[in-house]
Design an enzyme around this catalytic site. Structure first.
Site, PDB file in Angstrom:
ATOM      1  N   PHE A 208      11.688   8.378  11.545  1.00  0.00           N
ATOM      2  CA  PHE A 208      10.866   9.552  11.266  1.00  0.00           C
ATOM      3  C   PHE A 208      11.344  10.184   9.969  1.00  0.00           C
ATOM      4  CE2 PHE A 208       9.884   9.196  15.756  1.00  0.00           C
ATOM      5  CZ  PHE A 208       8.567   9.621  15.831  1.00  0.00           C
ATOM      6  N   HIS A 209      10.397  10.478   9.064  1.00  0.00           N
ATOM      7  CA  HIS A 209      10.780  11.159   7.832  1.00  0.00           C
ATOM      8  C   HIS A 209       9.658  11.966   7.196  1.00  0.00           C
ATOM      9  CE1 HIS A 209       8.585   7.786   6.071  1.00  0.00           C
ATOM     10  NE2 HIS A 209       8.547   8.475   4.945  1.00  0.00           N
ATOM     11  N   ARG A 210       8.429  11.873   7.715  1.00  0.00           N
ATOM     12  CA  ARG A 210       7.310  12.570   7.105  1.00  0.00           C
ATOM     13  C   ARG A 210       7.498  14.089   7.201  1.00  0.00           C
ATOM     14  NH1 ARG A 210       3.714   9.456   4.032  1.00  0.00           N
ATOM     15  NH2 ARG A 210       3.781   7.363   4.904  1.00  0.00           N
ATOM     16  N   ASP A 287       6.713   7.116  11.762  1.00  0.00           N
ATOM     17  CA  ASP A 287       5.652   7.808  11.028  1.00  0.00           C
ATOM     18  C   ASP A 287       5.503   7.198   9.635  1.00  0.00           C
ATOM     19  OD1 ASP A 287       7.877   8.790   9.698  1.00  0.00           O
ATOM     20  OD2 ASP A 287       7.596  10.876  10.317  1.00  0.00           O
TER      21      ASP A 287
END
Length: 365
Positions: A208-210, A287
């Site tokens: 996850f990084h968005r 994501d």
């Protein structure tokens, strides 16, 4: 006299796409190739490792672009890249994907009256709140040559009134890179402690990084809740993106993450390590954009926590499902995933993408 080409990249996905094209371009005696690294990713495993792993030289030009927002990073990149392009007298500038380096490279080359080629053109999420979407649209309308990876790209560009003479269906460079180095990532030796924990066990892999998922404390807490809902019988491996790590610390949520007993948190992984784990995993929870493509090609189910995707072929393939982080049914979907593992037709997702691009180059400059 050799034609001069500059390849511009700044992030992990850029270099994955750049590598196979660079290797094929340097075999052409009529071409002189240089690489410009804008410096958007600094972590070794997020950037520098690709030059070593993918057997490409250190960048001929490193910009070290900085900024406190998307706009300031793009502006700084433009100002640093302009003298490089003016001095280089290039015949063609090639940009990749949808990051800040992409639009900056296209703008500078366009203003200097140099032909621009956009690799991975035409992809659309139709969500202008995503900076990547703005980068994609602007880059495509600046570029002279649009290299498309899937049919939706052609449809989108034509719907936007772009001449079909500029559009070329060449396939997916990310998949060519995956195939080019598959012996390396399939047989890579993982960290001994990690291998000991996962050996002969079923596990999920997650990233996850968005900004929409990690920059808001409520959304990030929901990400933690989703990971925590996975049954204890399944291990979860979470390579922690630097952005996500920073937000967990900032919001005081790191302890919540570490309370998940079946979660293994690691530092960012190299490209080979990550692909190796994708190929062994039961499912990927992410994501990311590019990971949707890698899982589809490797026939691994993927649950993508985004409201939309610019890669609809992964949905049509049956291997990827979109979920909204705010959807209360997301936990149920995770625990009763019904993603098809049928391998859909993925035209031109092969090891000849670079050759198709080179044919366009030779007929254009």
């Amino acid at each position: 006299m050799k034609k001069r080409i500059l390849l511009v990249g700044g992030t992990r996905p850029n270099f994955i796409k750049l590598a196979p094209l660079y290797h094929q371009l340097t075999k052409e005696d009529s071409l002189s190739i240089e690489i410009c690294h804008t410096g958007q990713h600094y972590d070794w495993n997020m950037s520098g490792a690709f030059f070593e792993m993918l057997d490409i030289p250190q960048a001929h030009h490193f910009l070290g672009s900085q900024g406190t927002s998307v706009s300031t990073v793009i502006g700084d990149t433009i100002s640093r890249l302009d003298p490089v392009i003016q001095k280089g007298k290039y015949d063609l500038v090639i940009v990749f994907g949808d990051v800040n380096a992409t639009i900056a490279g296209a703008i500078v080359a366009g203003h200097n009256h140099i032909q621009v080629m956009h690799v991975e053109a035409g992809l659309r999420s139709f969500d202008r709140t995503m900076p990547e979407e703005i980068n994609r649209v602007l880059t495509d309308h600046i570029s002279d040559h649009l290299m498309v990876s899937e049919q939706s790209g052609i449809d989108n560009l034509m719907n936007e009134g772009i001449s079909t003479d500029k559009i070329h269906f060449v396939g997916n460079l990310m998949i060519e890179c995956l195939l080019m180095f598959q012996d390396n990532w399939r047989h890579i030796v993982l960290d001994w402690e990690l291998e000991k924990k996962i050996k002969d066990k079923e596990f999920f892999l997650s990233t996850f990084h968005r900004p929409e998922n990690v920059d808001n404390p409520k959304a990030l807490k929901k990400v933690i809740d989703i990971l925590g809902s996975i049954p204890d019988s399944k291990l979860i491996i979470l390579p922690l993106h630097p952005r996500t790590h920073g937000r967990l610390e900032e919001f005081g949520l790191m302890e919540n993450l570490h309370q998940i007993d079946n979660l293994i948190v690691t530092s960012p992984m190299s490209y080979f390590e990550f692909l190796h784990l994708v190929s062994r995993s039961q499912m990927v929870i992410t994501d990311s954009g590019g990971i949707q493509e890698e899982t589809s090609f490797l026939n691994v189910p993927c649950l993508t926590f985004r409201k939309n995707t610019e890669r609809p072929i992964t949905i049509h393939s049956g291997t990827n499902r979109l979920m909204d982080i705010n959807n209360p049914d997301s936990l149920e979907a995770l625990n009763s995933l019904a993603v098809s593992k049928s391998h859909a037709d993925l035209p031109f997702w092969d090891n000849e993408v670079s050759q198709r691009i080179i044919k366009v180059i030779k007929s254009s400059i």
